[in-house]
Design a protein around this motif. Structure first.
Motif, PDB file in Angstrom:
ATOM      1  N   GLY A 146      50.540  43.046  17.117  1.00 49.73           N
ATOM      2  CA  GLY A 146      51.644  43.115  18.400  1.00 49.73           C
ATOM      3  C   GLY A 146      51.616  41.634  18.961  1.00 49.73           C
ATOM      4  N   THR A 147      50.613  40.788  18.872  1.00 49.00           N
ATOM      5  CA  THR A 147      50.875  39.474  19.444  1.00 49.00           C
ATOM      6  C   THR A 147      51.549  38.314  18.395  1.00 49.00           C
ATOM      7  OG1 THR A 147      48.791  38.661  18.858  1.00 49.00           O
ATOM      8  CG2 THR A 147      49.140  39.742  21.142  1.00 49.00           C
ATOM      9  N   ASP A 150      53.237  48.102  16.595  1.00 51.32           N
ATOM     10  CA  ASP A 150      51.931  48.107  17.354  1.00 51.32           C
ATOM     11  C   ASP A 150      52.192  49.527  18.161  1.00 51.32           C
ATOM     12  OD1 ASP A 150      49.583  45.760  18.191  1.00 51.32           O
ATOM     13  OD2 ASP A 150      49.767  47.398  19.327  1.00 51.32           O
ATOM     14  N   ILE A 151      51.087  50.035  18.535  1.00 54.52           N
ATOM     15  CA  ILE A 151      51.109  51.460  19.421  1.00 54.52           C
ATOM     16  C   ILE A 151      51.130  50.731  20.948  1.00 54.52           C
ATOM     17  CG2 ILE A 151      48.627  51.473  19.804  1.00 54.52           C
ATOM     18  CD1 ILE A 151      49.057  54.557  19.399  1.00 54.52           C
ATOM     19  N   ASN A 152      50.624  49.565  21.203  1.00 53.42           N
ATOM     20  CA  ASN A 152      50.494  48.879  22.448  1.00 53.42           C
ATOM     21  C   ASN A 152      51.574  48.265  23.111  1.00 53.42           C
ATOM     22  OD1 ASN A 152      49.506  46.648  24.617  1.00 53.42           O
ATOM     23  ND2 ASN A 152      48.125  48.642  24.528  1.00 53.42           N
ATOM     24  N   GLY A 197      53.769  39.444  22.321  1.00 50.45           N
ATOM     25  CA  GLY A 197      54.188  39.038  20.854  1.00 50.45           C
ATOM     26  C   GLY A 197      55.731  38.441  20.920  1.00 50.45           C
ATOM     27  N   GLU A 198      56.581  39.304  21.391  1.00 46.67           N
ATOM     28  CA  GLU A 198      57.893  38.828  21.356  1.00 46.67           C
ATOM     29  C   GLU A 198      58.426  37.685  22.159  1.00 46.67           C
ATOM     30  OE1 GLU A 198      62.334  40.862  22.218  1.00 46.67           O
ATOM     31  OE2 GLU A 198      60.512  42.276  21.725  1.00 46.67           O
ATOM     32  N   ALA A 199      57.568  37.530  23.265  1.00 49.26           N
ATOM     33  CA  ALA A 199      57.760  36.422  24.360  1.00 49.26           C
ATOM     34  C   ALA A 199      57.134  35.042  23.347  1.00 49.26           C
ATOM     35  CB  ALA A 199      56.913  36.555  25.512  1.00 49.26           C
ATOM     36  N   GLY A 201      54.747  51.733  17.834  1.00 48.13           N
ATOM     37  CA  GLY A 201      54.789  52.896  16.866  1.00 48.13           C
ATOM     38  C   GLY A 201      53.073  53.137  16.545  1.00 48.13           C
ATOM     39  N   ASN A 202      52.762  54.268  16.025  1.00 45.44           N
ATOM     40  CA  ASN A 202      51.435  54.705  15.635  1.00 45.44           C
ATOM     41  C   ASN A 202      51.094  54.572  14.299  1.00 45.44           C
ATOM     42  OD1 ASN A 202      48.857  56.211  15.499  1.00 45.44           O
ATOM     43  ND2 ASN A 202      49.594  57.372  17.134  1.00 45.44           N
TER      44      ASN A 202
END
Length: 335
Positions: A140-141, A172-174, A181-183, A205-206
């Motif tokens: 995610g990040t 990432d599920i979260n 991460g996108e920022a 996604g899972n």
């Protein structure tokens, strides 16, 4: 590097002289004799740290943990590992060969484009399929994905028009981790890599049920995320499914220390220091207590290797880093 374990012809040899065989054949034989690994999830309950929860409950509890720690996650990784997580991720990058793969991909695409004679067949943002597709799950990040982006020269490529033939997908599920991460990506690399050349994308996604077609990716990585998945066996099967034939799976994960004196020190640090640090820095002792406990409940190195083989990965192996605090597991989808 002295903090890393070197691999030599299927053996792991540490900086302090300890070694053990990592023979895939021997591990496969042992697994077969025992009938393969037992299911990761058995019955209606599973572990959440040291607690037992229902299988249906764990995913929500893990999501809640990462909702809480998302904004301070990277800072806490630095504090918890003394910066070592950066070296471990750099090692993952080095052995992934993403830099070489990207160069070869761009050379091949450039040669193909030089042979194009009609503007009608020239690549456009709506028709180009990535030639080199990388999936980073539980990323995610963006820490691992950003390393791939740099190694593949995607930022330099973003100065040109058209869709990049190299694509890195963070899944990432979260939602909160993806938001961070996108920022970070837009702040660090600008908007072009996401909006124009589409070298980088963030998708929720899972890991247990990825919404990607079969045979989609050349490389699947998951760093410090597999132990948080409810059913590891299901996630491994999904990883195998979405990889292209001959595609590579790489899992970097906290594991089990193999040096007794280091194990004692690490145990004390994990349970006495890390939760207290979480409370001090993030005002959240409970989440970091879970993160420590989740490491202890996760599969040991040979067991995870066996699970990978059961999921269909070939030539599976692992490399211990920093005395087994972390291990890198690798395998390939059958051709």
């Amino acid at each position: 590097a002295p903090l890393l374990t070197a691999r030599r012809q299927g053996r792991a040899s540490s900086a302090v002289g300890w070694s053990r065989p990592l023979s895939s054949t021997a591990t496969t034989t042992n697994s077969a004799a025992a009938g393969g690994p037992t299911p990761y999830v058995k019955g209606d309950s599973t572990h959440f740290g040291y607690s037992q929860v229902s299988v249906n409950e764990k995913e929500g509890k893990v999501r809640e943990v990462f909702d809480k720690v998302a904004d301070s996650y990277d800072l806490m990784n630095d504090l918890m590992s003394g910066g070592l997580h950066r070296l471990w991720k750099d090692y993952l990058l080095d052995v992934s060969n993403v830099s070489s793969m990207a160069r070869m991909t761009r050379s091949r695409v450039a040669a193909t484009n030089r042979g194009t004679t009609s503007d009608a067949t020239a690549p456009t943002p709506t028709t180009v399929t990535p030639e080199l597709a990388i999936l980073d799950v539980a990323g995610g990040t963006g820490d691992v994905a950003f390393r791939f982006l740099d190694a593949a020269d995607c930022v330099e490529r973003s100065k040109s028009s058209g869709v990049d033939p190299v694509s890195i997908t963070v899944c990432d599920i979260n939602h909160e981790m993806l938001r961070v991460g996108e920022a970070r990506a837009r702040s660090r690399f600008g908007n072009a890599v996401l909006d124009e050349t589409q070298s980088l994308r963030f998708i929720q996604g899972n890991a247990q049920s990825l919404e990607f077609p079969d045979n989609s990716f050349d490389l699947y990585t998951i760093a410090f995320g597999l132990r948080n998945v409810t059913d590891v066996d299901m996630a491994l099967r999904e990883a195998n499914r979405v990889l292209k034939p001959g595609g590579r799976f790489m899992c970097l994960e906290f594991s089990h220390v193999t040096i007794p004196i280091l194990e004692q020190i690490y145990e004390t640090y994990s349970f006495q220091v890390i939760p207290a640090m979480g409370e001090l820095v993030a005002n959240d002792r409970e989440s970091y207590q879970y993160l420590v406990e989740s490491i202890r409940k996760f599969s040991k190195q040979p067991e995870l290797l066996s699970r990978m083989q059961a999921a269909g990965f070939q030539e599976a192996k692992y490399t211990n880093l920093t005395g087994g605090i972390v291990a890198l597991h690798e395998g390939w989808k059958a051709i």
